[in-house]
Design a protein around this motif. Structure first.
Motif, PDB file in Angstrom:
ATOM      1  N   CYS A 152       9.390   0.988   7.097  1.00  0.00           N
ATOM      2  CA  CYS A 152       8.300   1.837   6.621  1.00  0.00           C
ATOM      3  C   CYS A 152       8.604   2.233   5.181  1.00  0.00           C
ATOM      4  O   CYS A 152       9.720   2.032   4.687  1.00  0.00           O
ATOM      5  CB  CYS A 152       8.142   3.072   7.510  1.00  0.00           C
ATOM      6  SG  CYS A 152       9.550   4.196   7.507  1.00  0.00           S
TER       7      CYS A 152
ATOM      8  N   ARG B 289       3.579   4.701   5.227  1.00  0.00           N
ATOM      9  CA  ARG B 289       3.029   3.532   5.897  1.00  0.00           C
ATOM     10  C   ARG B 289       4.141   2.791   6.644  1.00  0.00           C
ATOM     11  O   ARG B 289       5.308   2.827   6.238  1.00  0.00           O
ATOM     12  CB  ARG B 289       2.379   2.555   4.887  1.00  0.00           C
ATOM     13  CG  ARG B 289       1.193   3.125   4.123  1.00  0.00           C
ATOM     14  CD  ARG B 289      -0.014   3.370   5.019  1.00  0.00           C
ATOM     15  NE  ARG B 289      -1.183   3.765   4.246  1.00  0.00           N
ATOM     16  CZ  ARG B 289      -1.463   5.016   3.876  1.00  0.00           C
ATOM     17  NH1 ARG B 289      -0.630   5.989   4.199  1.00  0.00           N
ATOM     18  NH2 ARG B 289      -2.554   5.283   3.189  1.00  0.00           N
TER      19      ARG B 289
ATOM     20  N   PRO C 286      -1.393   3.985  10.476  1.00  0.00           N
ATOM     21  CA  PRO C 286      -0.449   3.910   9.353  1.00  0.00           C
ATOM     22  C   PRO C 286       0.119   2.513   9.149  1.00  0.00           C
ATOM     23  O   PRO C 286       0.813   2.272   8.165  1.00  0.00           O
ATOM     24  CB  PRO C 286       0.648   4.893   9.771  1.00  0.00           C
ATOM     25  CG  PRO C 286       0.633   4.855  11.264  1.00  0.00           C
ATOM     26  CD  PRO C 286      -0.815   4.694  11.636  1.00  0.00           C
TER      27      PRO C 286
END
Length: 374
Positions: free
Chosen positions: A158, A171, A189
């Motif tokens: 991420c 994200r 996300p």
């Protein structure tokens, strides 16, 4: 009879209407008046305050400090809780003290360390607090290299901005190409690596991201109250696992939080967040300000906002132990009144003549805000 206390919150989160409520319901039965400023005329904190003003837009940090000093002097502010331009404001602590205003915020050195997540991770790791593996990336090639290394270790990658708050820009990387399936249901996300790489290659400027493994729940946010002598007066963990929220006093969370708060001089209120990496807690983030969910500690029988104001006024609270830990709970939406009339956004040069005190709201207009169940 004790004099009233005048507190100012600048451009703060909507959820801090509950912070304001707790100040007024303080156990010392002290009169508290609250001033609020914001750039959004429909912020519920403006309606909840005793007096409120719109903030001029477009001010540089230095110009904002001048605006803040003027607010404190004109309004007779005893305690200022800065969120916007916190770093610039705390650098002028002596100027605020000279007009009788105490800043409820850490010193400049502490704010600077935790403004940048890479600097923060390096600093806390040096004092023995575990952190997850991380990579600072600015280009598509650096992103791909970091993702591949994480995936080789069996982790999901991420990314988030190296500086920022509130989960903005977070994200999770996926290898699945963008498809119609991602347009069904609510926004997610998850974002395709190919999509991110293409965006980076087409961008005119570099990004500044922190890439790391996606950490597992539970998430534990430790709210700390620390004196200017660097001694923690209170530390309580708020747990989050899906919708279920609760509290903890387990030392696996509190010990590293105290180490950070005391070691880096996080005076007054801070929020130190952990998650699991494998079988151990690691630091996720440090906020040098009151957490939006701080009021939830009222379920443990403590009024932390008022204790912080007492410390800022030079009244030592001593060590505060929660008399009990509240039962598990969840967060639901509630209703808050807004000001009767919304003021349209103005250009900077037009704002100054419009700044004025705002009376308590009368119209039944409402906005959703997080609230505890009754």
């Amino acid at each position: 009879m004790l004099s009233r206390v005048r507190v100012w919150l600048n451009r703060t989160y909507a959820e801090n209407v509950f912070f304001m409520d707790q100040l007024r319901r303080n156990p010392s039965a002290r009169a508290v008046e609250i001033h609020a400023t914001h750039g959004d005329a429909d912020s519920p904190v403006l309606a909840a305050a005793d007096t409120a003003e719109l903030e001029p837009e477009g001010l540089s940090p230095a110009a904002y400090v001048e605006f803040a000093l003027d607010q404190c002097q004109r309004r007779g502010i005893d305690v200022f809780v800065p969120r916007l331009h916190q770093a610039a404001i705390v650098a002028h602590r002596a100027d605020f003290a000279a007009i009788g205003t105490a800043l409820l915020a850490p010193p400049p050195e502490a704010v600077a360390v935790f403004h940048d997540k890479v600097v923060a991770y390096e600093a806390v790791q040096a004092v023995g607090v575990p952190v997850p593996p991380w990579w600072r990336v600015r280009t598509a090639d650096e992103l791909v290299a970091a993702v591949e290394e994480l995936e080789a270790g069996g982790h999901k990658a991420c990314f988030k901005p190296a500086s920022g708050a509130g989960g903005v820009g977070f994200r999770v990387i996926t290898r699945a190409p963008f498809s119609l399936a991602q347009l069904n249901g609510f926004p997610s996300p998850y974002v395709s690596l190919d999509t991110v790489v293409e965006a980076l290659e087409q961008a005119d400027e570099q990004v500044d991201w922190l890439v790391m493994p996606r950490l597992e729940q539970p998430e534990v946010s430790v709210d700390t109250l620390t004196g200017t002598d660097n001694r923690v007066r209170l530390a309580i963990g708020r747990t989050k696992n899906g919708r279920r929220r609760g509290f903890t006093q387990h030392e696996q969370w509190l010990e590293p939080a105290r180490l950070i708060a005391e070691g880096f001089g996080l005076h007054y209120l801070s929020n130190i967040q952990f998650r699991m990496f494998g079988d151990r807690p690691v630091l996720m983030d440090v906020n040098t300000r009151p957490a939006g969910g701080l009021h939830q500690l009222s379920l443990c029988g403590v009024n932390v906002p008022w204790a912080a104001v007492q410390l800022a006024l030079g009244e030592d609270t001593g060590v505060i132990e929660p008399p009990f830990l509240g039962q598990d709970y969840t967060v639901v939406s509630g209703l808050r009144q807004l000001r009767p009339v919304s003021v349209p956004h103005q250009r900077v040069e037009e704002v100054e003549p419009l700044l004025q005190s705002v009376p308590a709201p009368a119209a039944p207009v409402v906005e959703a805000a997080q609230a505890l169940p009754l």
